[in-house]
Design an enzyme around this catalytic site. Structure first.
Site, short mmCIF file in Angstrom:
data_model
loop_
_atom_site.label_atom_id
_atom_site.label_comp_id
_atom_site.label_asym_id
_atom_site.label_seq_id
_atom_site.Cartn_x
_atom_site.Cartn_y
_atom_site.Cartn_z
N ASP A 146 6.90 -8.55 8.95
CA ASP A 146 7.73 -7.40 8.60
C ASP A 146 8.97 -7.43 9.49
OD1 ASP A 146 8.28 -4.91 7.41
OD2 ASP A 146 7.15 -3.81 8.91
N ARG A 177 -8.72 -2.92 2.79
CA ARG A 177 -8.64 -4.36 3.12
C ARG A 177 -9.37 -5.23 2.10
NH1 ARG A 177 -6.56 -4.94 8.35
NH2 ARG A 177 -7.15 -3.33 9.84
N GLU A 207 -1.01 -15.37 9.45
CA GLU A 207 -0.67 -13.94 9.44
C GLU A 207 -0.73 -13.40 8.01
OE1 GLU A 207 -0.66 -11.22 10.67
OE2 GLU A 207 1.18 -10.74 11.77
N ASP A 208 -0.98 -12.11 7.89
CA ASP A 208 -1.00 -11.49 6.56
C ASP A 208 0.42 -11.21 6.08
OD1 ASP A 208 -0.58 -9.51 8.48
OD2 ASP A 208 -2.09 -8.13 7.70
N PHE A 240 5.38 -0.72 1.37
CA PHE A 240 4.16 -0.82 2.17
C PHE A 240 3.01 -1.24 1.26
CE2 PHE A 240 0.44 0.41 4.56
CZ PHE A 240 0.77 -0.05 5.83
P1 5GP Z 1 5.91 -6.81 12.37
O1 5GP Z 1 5.62 -6.98 13.82
O2 5GP Z 1 6.40 -8.08 11.72
O3 5GP Z 1 6.80 -5.65 12.11
O4 5GP Z 1 4.57 -6.38 11.69
C1 5GP Z 1 3.52 -7.25 11.48
C2 5GP Z 1 2.24 -6.50 11.21
O5 5GP Z 1 2.48 -5.19 10.70
C3 5GP Z 1 1.41 -7.18 10.15
O6 5GP Z 1 0.52 -8.08 10.73
C4 5GP Z 1 0.68 -6.02 9.51
O7 5GP Z 1 -0.50 -5.76 10.22
C5 5GP Z 1 1.60 -4.85 9.67
N1 5GP Z 1 2.37 -4.61 8.44
C6 5GP Z 1 3.68 -4.82 8.22
N2 5GP Z 1 4.03 -4.49 6.97
C7 5GP Z 1 2.90 -4.04 6.38
C8 5GP Z 1 2.61 -3.58 5.07
O8 5GP Z 1 3.44 -3.48 4.15
N3 5GP Z 1 1.30 -3.23 4.84
C9 5GP Z 1 0.33 -3.31 5.80
N4 5GP Z 1 -0.90 -2.94 5.45
N5 5GP Z 1 0.58 -3.75 7.03
C10 5GP Z 1 1.85 -4.13 7.31
#
Ligand code: 5GP
Length: 176
Positions: free
Chosen positions: A99, A161, A95-96, A148
């Protein structure tokens, strides 16, 4: 590039950390490693990570949706599924960024229900302050504050990206 407030993590720092993660993964896994990258954000991280591992890596991809712009919508849907049988497999999700943990929580549950023997996670970034769902993550590149970020695979409305570093996105102006 416009709208990048500051460089949070430089290209050098990212590459050094990816090497450490690759070495840890290589040590922990016997034989082939099955990695499932989450599209699209993990692709840049995954491509650098696998090339630093001296073992065969089987690469699969899955696509889920939960984000619009900079806001999590909370509900997770699979848009593109893996193309392999998961029963009995040791899976490493790539995963990148984690959050809220909603996406990962859903995916772990989903892959386990489909018979995966074990599910571990490697993520380049984690924002612990934002967590709504507790996620056990075996490999974490960097823990960051609640900002973010874009670059190194991460986007803002599909842009940025390809930045080789991770930058903080300034959403006070909406032009790129
Ligand atoms: P979660 O489900 O944990 O809230 O979010 C996961 C996904 O949200 C990540 O795979 C990513 O695509 C997106 N995401 C969460 N925080 C960020 C951020 O700071 N920047 C970007 N570009 N994407 C984020």
């Amino acid at each position: 590039m416009g709208n990048i407030k500051e460089v949070l993590i430089s290209e050098d720092k990212i590459q050094n950390r990816i090497l450490e993660l690759a070495q840890a993964i290589e040590k922990d896994y016997d034989g082939e490693i099955l990695m499932i990258g989450i599209l699209k954000g993990s692709t840049i991280f995954m491509s650098d990570l696998v090339r630093k591992i001296n073992k065969n890596v089987y690469m699969e991809f899955i696509q889920v949706s939960s984000y619009e712009g900079t806001e999590s919508t909370g509900t997770v849907n699979i848009k593109k599924d893996v193309e392999i049988e998961l029963v009995g497999k040791d899976v490493l999700i790539v995963e990148d960024i984690i959050d809220t943990g909603n996406t990962m929580g859903y995916l772990i549950e989903n892959l386990k229900q489909r018979g995966a023997k074990s599910v571990e996670i490697v993520t380049l970034l984690s924002k612990p302050a934002r967590r709504l769902k507790e996620i056990e993550c075996k490999y974490i590149g960097f823990e960051i504050e609640d900002k973010f970020v874009v670059g190194f695979g991460m986007d803002y409305n599909q842009n940025y990206r390809n930045l080789p570093y991770i930058g903080i996105y300034d959403n006070s102006e909406e032009n790129i």
